[in-house]
Design an enzyme around this catalytic site. Structure first.
Site, PDB file in Angstrom:
ATOM      1  N   ASP B   7       0.875  -1.172   0.000  1.00 47.71           N
ATOM      2  CA  ASP B   7       0.000   0.000   0.000  1.00 47.71           C
ATOM      3  C   ASP B   7       0.914   1.225   0.000  1.00 47.71           C
ATOM      4  OD1 ASP B   7      -2.233   1.663   0.224  1.00 47.71           O
ATOM      5  OD2 ASP B   7      -2.250   1.574   2.400  1.00 47.71           O
ATOM      6  N   SER B   8       0.332   2.400  -0.186  1.00 49.25           N
ATOM      7  CA  SER B   8       1.140   3.615  -0.088  1.00 49.25           C
ATOM      8  C   SER B   8       1.530   3.899   1.358  1.00 49.25           C
ATOM      9  CB  SER B   8       0.368   4.808  -0.652  1.00 49.25           C
ATOM     10  OG  SER B   8      -0.824   4.989   0.063  1.00 49.25           O
ATOM     11  N   CYS B  70      -4.125  -1.263  -1.901  1.00 46.81           N
ATOM     12  CA  CYS B  70      -4.388   0.163  -2.063  1.00 46.81           C
ATOM     13  C   CYS B  70      -5.441   0.334  -3.156  1.00 46.81           C
ATOM     14  CB  CYS B  70      -3.085   0.855  -2.468  1.00 46.81           C
ATOM     15  SG  CYS B  70      -3.295   2.548  -3.019  1.00 46.81           S
ATOM     16  N   GLU B 146      -5.762   9.776  10.009  1.00 50.26           N
ATOM     17  CA  GLU B 146      -4.330   9.725  10.370  1.00 50.26           C
ATOM     18  C   GLU B 146      -4.004  10.669  11.528  1.00 50.26           C
ATOM     19  OE1 GLU B 146      -1.362   9.309   7.460  1.00 50.26           O
ATOM     20  OE2 GLU B 146      -2.373   7.500   6.774  1.00 50.26           O
ATOM     21  N   CYS B 178     -11.602   2.851   0.080  1.00 52.17           N
ATOM     22  CA  CYS B 178     -10.279   3.279   0.555  1.00 52.17           C
ATOM     23  C   CYS B 178      -9.982   2.479   1.806  1.00 52.17           C
ATOM     24  CB  CYS B 178     -10.294   4.776   0.872  1.00 52.17           C
ATOM     25  SG  CYS B 178      -8.799   5.356   1.697  1.00 52.17           S
ATOM     26  N   THR B 179      -8.771   1.945   1.892  1.00 56.42           N
ATOM     27  CA  THR B 179      -8.462   1.031   2.997  1.00 56.42           C
ATOM     28  C   THR B 179      -8.419   1.700   4.373  1.00 56.42           C
ATOM     29  OG1 THR B 179      -6.157   1.283   2.376  1.00 56.42           O
ATOM     30  CG2 THR B 179      -7.261  -0.727   1.659  1.00 56.42           C
ATOM     31  N   HIS B 180      -8.372   3.027   4.407  1.00 54.89           N
ATOM     32  CA  HIS B 180      -8.458   3.707   5.703  1.00 54.89           C
ATOM     33  C   HIS B 180      -9.883   3.676   6.271  1.00 54.89           C
ATOM     34  CE1 HIS B 180      -4.499   5.506   5.036  1.00 54.89           C
ATOM     35  NE2 HIS B 180      -4.554   6.042   6.233  1.00 54.89           N
TER      36      HIS B 180
END
Lengths: 252, 252
Positions: B7-8, B70, B146, B178-180
């Site tokens: 992922d990023s 991602c 984040e 989105c994985t977040h």
């Protein structure tokens, strides 16, 4: 006279605008390292590596003066970049620090890396050792500004949450340690009240000594990724009409 | 059996956690391209260039299966990366699309690039051509997550602003693109109400077919920048204790 200005993205346009206003007869090259933005949460080593390549690019373009319009890069990379740089290389921190040499209670806000680097703090200590200093990161401001939410209740609330302690501390000066922040200067000022003076990277124009014999200057814009997005956001947020923005693929 | 996940940044840990839970006997390599994050607002060409190098790295580490955790990279890069890739390469979009094959009104949220790429939309159209689809970018969610502001009034307000129209549209399914976003799944669910089913990249576990004869697997974590920050945020936001995180400098 050709002035090179670089930043990780659009933020440095706030510096570009004020420098161009003061020196309209110079030519400008603005470089935005959009392939690697944001710089604010990366490490020193990485920022040095990215900005070395930008400096090289601007020197190849024959810039006589270079301005690092990014607070993060000014904090961590410029001292290294200056070694061996054949033209004057300005950072955005030094001129701000000169402006606060008589302040007594100085607050600083910026990205995580700018604050962590203590670049402002260390420089202020040298010329104003008695000043009391309060520094804090405010990382949500940049995404909110880039989303265009500058006049929303959400921004107001985020300003309140971030700056509540700082306001109670009652500083005489607040350093806007990120080139995006001038966009929300009024909102911050109205929360803090008029007793606190706000200083940002516009201070740089007092430091630069240049003269140009040209009648009129032109500006070229370069990015390392997504020229379209840069052009759009430059107009939307910084009110800068860039015209054509060139993509440099050699930075990937 | 060694599974490579990339992922990023930290977001892919939500995928890593659920895959590891289902296949605890495999070894894992997690790679976060933190020198180049976020991917969400960069161009396709740039993302392909970054992820090619990661794929090469994971193949060198002898991964038998690779998961692109991602959404942005799954949207724009995986179709290119798959050509010539000698091991199975999973993306996080295909399994989600399979889950919505019977939905009638599907909403999708994600980063700007994921939404702009129409990757979900195009794939859904193929297996569920009658579904009505509503897609929108929600770029402030990642910085808020984040920053750890997952239980704040600010996030609540941002959810309201972003998702108000979407709620009125009354979808039966919302794709968390989105994985977040699984981190704020409850907050989104409570705003939308129970009539809307939320589906995220955890769907991937239904797609992967692997078996391992090992007794127990181990995981190695690699980043292209700032291992310390990655370790901290992995624990704080995703509750993943990474242990040592290795820095790979060859990605700069």
């Amino acid at each position: 006279m050709k002035i090179g200005i670089f930043d990780s993205g659009v933020g440095g346009l706030s510096v570009y605008k004020i420098v161009k206003k003061h020196f309209p007869k110079c030519d400008y090259i603005y470089f935005a390292d959009t392939a690697h933005l944001p710089y604010g949460e990366k490490t020193k080593k990485t920022i040095i590596s990215y900005t070395k390549r930008i400096l090289h690019f601007l020197l190849k373009k024959k810039c006589n003066v270079i301005i690092c319009a990014c607070n993060t890069a000014s904090s961590v990379a410029v001292p290294y970049l200056r070694k061996g740089c054949p033209v004057p290389l300005y950072d955005v921190i030094t001129p701000v620090v000169k402006k606060v040499k008589n302040s007594k209670k100085i607050a600083i806000i910026g990205t995580k890396l700018t604050i962590k680097s203590s670049a402002y703090l260390k420089k202020i200590r040298k010329i104003n050792p008695k000043a009391r200093i309060f520094a804090m990161p405010t990382p949500l401001f940049v995404p909110l500004i880039e989303e265009g939410w500058t006049k929303t209740e959400v921004l107001k609330k985020v300003i309140q949450i971030y700056l509540k302690k700082l306001k109670n501390w009652n500083p005489d000066t607040l350093i806007l340690g990120c080139t995006h922040y001038p966009v929300i200067k009024n909102q911050i000022q109205s929360f803090l009240g008029k007793k606190t003076q706000l200083i940002g990277s516009e201070a740089i124009v007092d430091d630069i000594k240049i003269s140009s014999l040209q009648k009129k200057g032109k500006t070229l814009f370069f990015v390392s990724d997504d020229p379209k997005h840069f052009r759009k956001i430059a107009r939307k947020i910084f009110n800068v009409n860039t015209g054509r923005v060139k993509l440099c693929t050699e930075f990937l």
